[in-house]
Write a protein that holds these residues in place. Structure first.
Motif, PDB file in Angstrom:
ATOM      1  N   ILE A  79       0.842  -1.202   0.000  1.00  0.00           N
ATOM      2  CA  ILE A  79       0.000   0.000   0.000  1.00  0.00           C
ATOM      3  C   ILE A  79       0.875   1.249   0.000  1.00  0.00           C
ATOM      4  N   LEU A  80       1.889   1.260   0.856  1.00  0.00           N
ATOM      5  CA  LEU A  80       2.774   2.418   0.961  1.00  0.00           C
ATOM      6  C   LEU A  80       3.417   2.727  -0.389  1.00  0.00           C
ATOM      7  N   TYR A  81       4.005   1.723  -1.033  1.00  0.00           N
ATOM      8  CA  TYR A  81       4.702   1.968  -2.298  1.00  0.00           C
ATOM      9  C   TYR A  81       3.735   2.266  -3.443  1.00  0.00           C
ATOM     10  N   ALA A  82       2.554   1.656  -3.438  1.00  0.00           N
ATOM     11  CA  ALA A  82       1.556   1.955  -4.471  1.00  0.00           C
ATOM     12  C   ALA A  82       1.091   3.403  -4.364  1.00  0.00           C
ATOM     13  N   LEU A  83       0.876   3.870  -3.131  1.00  0.00           N
ATOM     14  CA  LEU A  83       0.469   5.268  -2.942  1.00  0.00           C
ATOM     15  C   LEU A  83       1.587   6.228  -3.324  1.00  0.00           C
ATOM     16  N   LYS A  84       2.812   5.897  -2.961  1.00  0.00           N
ATOM     17  CA  LYS A  84       3.938   6.763  -3.303  1.00  0.00           C
ATOM     18  C   LYS A  84       4.100   6.853  -4.816  1.00  0.00           C
ATOM     19  N   ASN A  85       3.910   5.729  -5.509  1.00  0.00           N
ATOM     20  CA  ASN A  85       4.014   5.749  -6.972  1.00  0.00           C
ATOM     21  C   ASN A  85       2.876   6.544  -7.605  1.00  0.00           C
ATOM     22  N   ARG A  86       1.689   6.432  -7.049  1.00  0.00           N
ATOM     23  CA  ARG A  86       0.523   7.123  -7.617  1.00  0.00           C
ATOM     24  C   ARG A  86       0.535   8.616  -7.307  1.00  0.00           C
ATOM     25  N   PHE A  87       1.084   8.972  -6.139  1.00  0.00           N
ATOM     26  CA  PHE A  87       1.094  10.371  -5.700  1.00  0.00           C
ATOM     27  C   PHE A  87       2.531  10.798  -5.382  1.00  0.00           C
ATOM     28  N   PRO A  88       3.305  11.137  -6.393  1.00  0.00           N
ATOM     29  CA  PRO A  88       4.713  11.491  -6.161  1.00  0.00           C
ATOM     30  C   PRO A  88       4.898  12.736  -5.297  1.00  0.00           C
ATOM     31  N   GLN A  89       3.838  13.527  -5.087  1.00  0.00           N
ATOM     32  CA  GLN A  89       3.933  14.720  -4.252  1.00  0.00           C
ATOM     33  C   GLN A  89       3.946  14.406  -2.755  1.00  0.00           C
ATOM     34  N   LEU A  90       3.776  13.128  -2.392  1.00  0.00           N
ATOM     35  CA  LEU A  90       3.799  12.759  -0.971  1.00  0.00           C
ATOM     36  C   LEU A  90       5.144  13.077  -0.351  1.00  0.00           C
ATOM     37  N   LYS A  91       5.102  13.666   0.829  1.00  0.00           N
ATOM     38  CA  LYS A  91       6.315  13.941   1.603  1.00  0.00           C
ATOM     39  C   LYS A  91       6.495  12.911   2.717  1.00  0.00           C
ATOM     40  N   ALA A  92       5.389  12.381   3.217  1.00  0.00           N
ATOM     41  CA  ALA A  92       5.413  11.358   4.260  1.00  0.00           C
ATOM     42  C   ALA A  92       4.109  10.576   4.189  1.00  0.00           C
ATOM     43  N   LEU A  93       4.151   9.363   4.711  1.00  0.00           N
ATOM     44  CA  LEU A  93       2.983   8.504   4.661  1.00  0.00           C
ATOM     45  C   LEU A  93       3.011   7.557   5.845  1.00  0.00           C
ATOM     46  N   ARG A  94       1.855   7.394   6.458  1.00  0.00           N
ATOM     47  CA  ARG A  94       1.674   6.444   7.562  1.00  0.00           C
ATOM     48  C   ARG A  94       0.536   5.510   7.177  1.00  0.00           C
ATOM     49  N   VAL A  95       0.797   4.203   7.226  1.00  0.00           N
ATOM     50  CA  VAL A  95      -0.199   3.184   6.896  1.00  0.00           C
ATOM     51  C   VAL A  95      -0.373   2.292   8.118  1.00  0.00           C
ATOM     52  N   LYS A  96      -1.606   2.134   8.554  1.00  0.00           N
ATOM     53  CA  LYS A  96      -1.908   1.222   9.660  1.00  0.00           C
ATOM     54  C   LYS A  96      -2.927   0.209   9.161  1.00  0.00           C
ATOM     55  N   ILE A  97      -2.612  -1.083   9.341  1.00  0.00           N
ATOM     56  CA  ILE A  97      -3.543  -2.157   8.987  1.00  0.00           C
ATOM     57  C   ILE A  97      -3.826  -2.953  10.242  1.00  0.00           C
ATOM     58  N   SER A  98      -5.111  -3.123  10.532  1.00  0.00           N
ATOM     59  CA  SER A  98      -5.549  -3.885  11.698  1.00  0.00           C
ATOM     60  C   SER A  98      -6.376  -5.074  11.235  1.00  0.00           C
ATOM     61  N   LYS A  99      -6.067  -6.234  11.790  1.00  0.00           N
ATOM     62  CA  LYS A  99      -6.874  -7.437  11.564  1.00  0.00           C
ATOM     63  C   LYS A  99      -7.781  -7.577  12.775  1.00  0.00           C
ATOM     64  N   LEU A 100      -9.088  -7.526  12.552  1.00  0.00           N
ATOM     65  CA  LEU A 100     -10.032  -7.630  13.657  1.00  0.00           C
ATOM     66  C   LEU A 100     -10.174  -9.092  14.082  1.00  0.00           C
ATOM     67  N   ASN A 101     -10.317  -9.298  15.374  1.00  0.00           N
ATOM     68  CA  ASN A 101     -10.487 -10.646  15.940  1.00  0.00           C
ATOM     69  C   ASN A 101      -9.476 -11.643  15.383  1.00  0.00           C
ATOM     70  N   PRO A 102      -8.181 -11.403  15.579  1.00  0.00           N
ATOM     71  CA  PRO A 102      -7.183 -12.328  15.035  1.00  0.00           C
ATOM     72  C   PRO A 102      -7.349 -13.725  15.648  1.00  0.00           C
ATOM     73  N   PRO A 103      -7.176 -14.758  14.828  1.00  0.00           N
ATOM     74  CA  PRO A 103      -7.470 -16.123  15.276  1.00  0.00           C
ATOM     75  C   PRO A 103      -6.313 -16.784  16.017  1.00  0.00           C
ATOM     76  N   PHE A 104      -6.016 -16.323  17.233  1.00  0.00           N
ATOM     77  CA  PHE A 104      -4.956 -16.999  17.975  1.00  0.00           C
ATOM     78  C   PHE A 104      -5.354 -17.366  19.394  1.00  0.00           C
ATOM     79  N   GLY A 105      -6.622 -17.624  19.602  1.00  0.00           N
ATOM     80  CA  GLY A 105      -7.063 -18.206  20.859  1.00  0.00           C
ATOM     81  C   GLY A 105      -7.158 -17.269  22.046  1.00  0.00           C
ATOM     82  N   GLY A 106      -7.127 -15.989  21.826  1.00  0.00           N
ATOM     83  CA  GLY A 106      -7.276 -15.034  22.917  1.00  0.00           C
ATOM     84  C   GLY A 106      -8.358 -14.037  22.569  1.00  0.00           C
ATOM     85  N   GLU A 107      -8.774 -13.282  23.555  1.00  0.00           N
ATOM     86  CA  GLU A 107      -9.783 -12.262  23.315  1.00  0.00           C
ATOM     87  C   GLU A 107      -9.070 -10.946  23.019  1.00  0.00           C
TER      88      GLU A 107
END
Length: 121
Positions: A79-107
């Motif tokens: 995502i970071l590199y695709a956005l940078k390629n599409r928008f060369p005017q970017l000076k900085a970028l922050r990408v956060k991806i969250s997986k809801l309810n990850p399947p590892f046996g905890g709440e």
């Protein structure tokens, strides 16, 4: 002067994960972006070409989220590199991806990865 554009809580159902069932059943993912650009032109011009088109940024994320990956880091990097390629005017970028309810046996509401990059002219 800089401008920070935020796209928050973009929700996608996708098939990312290491466990085989994750690639079959899928899960809900949330993506947040913080895009930093120079605001000098857009403040004066009132023209979309002088800033980031939110709809195009969303479509870029949507396209990358549709490609299955094992690791959240890998998706965030794409995502970071695709956005940078599409928008060369970017000076900085922050990408956060969250997986809801990850399947590892905890709440746990979510597991997340955050990538940040800045480019200096």
């Amino acid at each position: 002067m800089t401008s920070k554009i935020e796209l928050k809580d973009m929700r996608f159902y996708a098939y990312h994960g290491v466990a085989p069932q994750e690639t079959i059943v899928g899960n809900t993912f949330m993506v947040d972006l913080l895009l930093t650009i120079s605001a000098d032109k857009s403040l004066l011009s009132d023209n979309l070409k002088d800033t980031i088109n939110y709809a195009e940024a969303y479509e870029t994320v949507k396209q990358e989220m549709s490609r299955p990956s094992k690791l959240l880091e890998h998706i965030a990097g794409r995502i970071l590199y695709a956005l940078k390629n599409r928008f060369p005017q970017l000076k900085a970028l922050r990408v956060k991806i969250s997986k809801l309810n990850p399947p590892f046996g905890g709440e746990v509401y979510s597991a997340a990865v955050i990538l940040e990059e800045s480019w200096h002219p």
